[in-house]
Design a protein around this motif. Structure first.
Motif, PDB file in Angstrom:
ATOM      1  N   LYS A 115      24.574   7.160 -19.653  1.00 10.97           N
ATOM      2  CA  LYS A 115      23.294   6.631 -19.734  1.00 10.97           C
ATOM      3  C   LYS A 115      22.145   7.251 -20.318  1.00 10.97           C
ATOM      4  O   LYS A 115      21.415   6.609 -21.037  1.00 10.97           O
ATOM      5  CB  LYS A 115      22.923   6.308 -18.214  1.00 10.97           C
ATOM      6  N   TYR A 158      10.963   7.816   1.408  1.00 10.15           N
ATOM      7  CA  TYR A 158      10.447   7.945   0.346  1.00 10.15           C
ATOM      8  C   TYR A 158       9.048   8.654  -0.022  1.00 10.15           C
ATOM      9  O   TYR A 158       8.811   9.551  -0.598  1.00 10.15           O
ATOM     10  CB  TYR A 158      10.292   6.577  -0.782  1.00 10.15           C
ATOM     11  N   THR A 161       9.400   0.273 -13.908  1.00 12.66           N
ATOM     12  CA  THR A 161      10.763   1.269 -13.940  1.00 12.66           C
ATOM     13  C   THR A 161      11.600   1.008 -12.999  1.00 12.66           C
ATOM     14  O   THR A 161      11.636   0.160 -11.898  1.00 12.66           O
ATOM     15  CB  THR A 161      10.191   2.870 -13.559  1.00 12.66           C
TER      16      THR A 161
END
Ligand code: NDP
Length: 315
Positions: free
Chosen positions: A39, A190, A227
């Motif tokens: 990737k 997060y 993103t």
């Protein structure tokens, strides 16, 4: 010689955009530290990066062994290290249950904080050895972990409490999977991890800046609503979030622009001050931003450091 910068998670989003911006200057060799080699290679090629300006090395931050192997491999490459950018992150806002790293810690904090904590501590030795004029260690922060901002007050709010879950290893069995010891919440995990990132940067600054001259900084690059970070969010959110940020909050920033901002923190002489959390205003001018009370709590930063050292096997 060219500067050498290691960027974690350079296979997409901000990391890739910054890698591209730095490679284009021909003044930097970018080491893309990525978990998916293919990737990363495809991403570098489609970004038009010239072969001599980058290399790709395997790093999976969800495994402390992989972090140690990366450091070993990097040293074997014989390159100096001038700048380290701890950029990779995962965000699991819709997860109902925690998942775990190879070492048994909850994934968001494990990858975003603990993996980077070990990496930064190990590579500090390499940064010290570099003869580059401005050596830097940069850890990505975020507004969402910063409760003195509007966005930082969107529930669930970040909060590390007394760090009891982290002290227990975030293993979800003997301890909670959350730093504060509470119920699992993917979005909060997060945000908590981002508070850890900002506290770690400041603790690095306090411990090492004066003796080493290395610049330690964090930044909020703006809301890069497009993103892969939002890949696990519900489809409706992914559809509406970019226009919401563009037209309502006006905090939207393109991947290209965010990459340029991160590249400035890596390379610009004007952004060489240590201990700073950089942000940009609507005219894309950088300024030293304030951190929330918790994200600048020196006592908590030290406690976080000591617990993290034990968890990653440094103490
Ligand atoms: P992306 O999801 O596009 O990029 C994250 C990168 O991290 C990817 O390259 C991903 O690899 C990598 N990664 C994830 N898990 C691991 C792992 N276990 N080991 C190694 N690499 C891993 O997100 P962004 O570009 O948006 O995020 C980059 C940084 O910017 C993060 O630190 C984020 O917190 C911060 N940030 C982002 C904001 C935004 O609005 N997007 C706002 C503020 C801060 P892979 O390609 O293999 O999935």
């Amino acid at each position: 010689r060219k500067g050498v910068v290691v960027i974690t998670g350079a296979s997409s989003g901000l990391g890739l955009a910054a890698a591209k911006a730095l490679a284009e200057t021909e003044k930097w060799h970018v080491v893309m530290a990525c978990r998916d080699f293919l990737k990363a290679e495809k991403a570098a090629q489609s970004a038009g990066m010239a072969k001599e300006n980058y290399s790709i090395m395997h790093l999976d931050l969800a495994s402390l062994d992989s972090v140690r192997q990366f450091v070993h491999g990097f040293r074997q490459s014989g390159r100096p290290l001038d700048v380290l950018v701890c950029n990779a992150a995962i965000y699991r806002p819709t997860a109902r249950k925690p998942t775990y790293t190879a070492d048994g810690s909850e994934m968001s904090v494990g990858v975003n904080h603990l993996g980077h904590f070990l990496l930064a501590n190990m590579l500090l030795e390499d940064l010290k050895k570099s003869d580059y004029p401005s050596r830097r260690l940069i850890i990505l922060g975020s507004i969402t972990g910063n409760t003195n901002t509007l966005a930082g007050n969107v529930p669930p709010k970040a909060g590390l409490g007394d760090l009891r879950g982290l002290a227990g290893g975030l293993d979800g069995r003997n301890s909670s999977a959350m730093i504060d010891g509470g119920e699992f919440d993917g979005a909060k995990a997060y945000k908590d991890s981002k508070i850890c990132n900002m506290l770690t940067m400041q603790e690095l600054h306090r411990r090492f800046h004066e003796d080493t001259g290395i610049t330690f900084t964090s930044l909020y690059p703006g809301c890069i609503a497009t993103t892969g970070l939002f890949r696990e969010h519900i489809p409706l959110f992914r559809l509406l979030f970019p226009p919401f940020q563009k037209f309502i909050t006006k905090g939207f920033v393109s991947e290209d622009e965010s990459g340029k901002r991160l590249a400035q923190v890596v390379a610009d002489a004007s952004l060489s001050k240590s201990g700073v959390y950089w942000s940009w205003n609507n005219n894309s001018a950088s300024f030293e931003n304030q951190l929330s009370e918790e994200a600048s709590d020196a006592v908590k930063a030290q406690k976080l450091w000591e617990i993290s050292e034990k968890l990653v096997g440094l103490a």
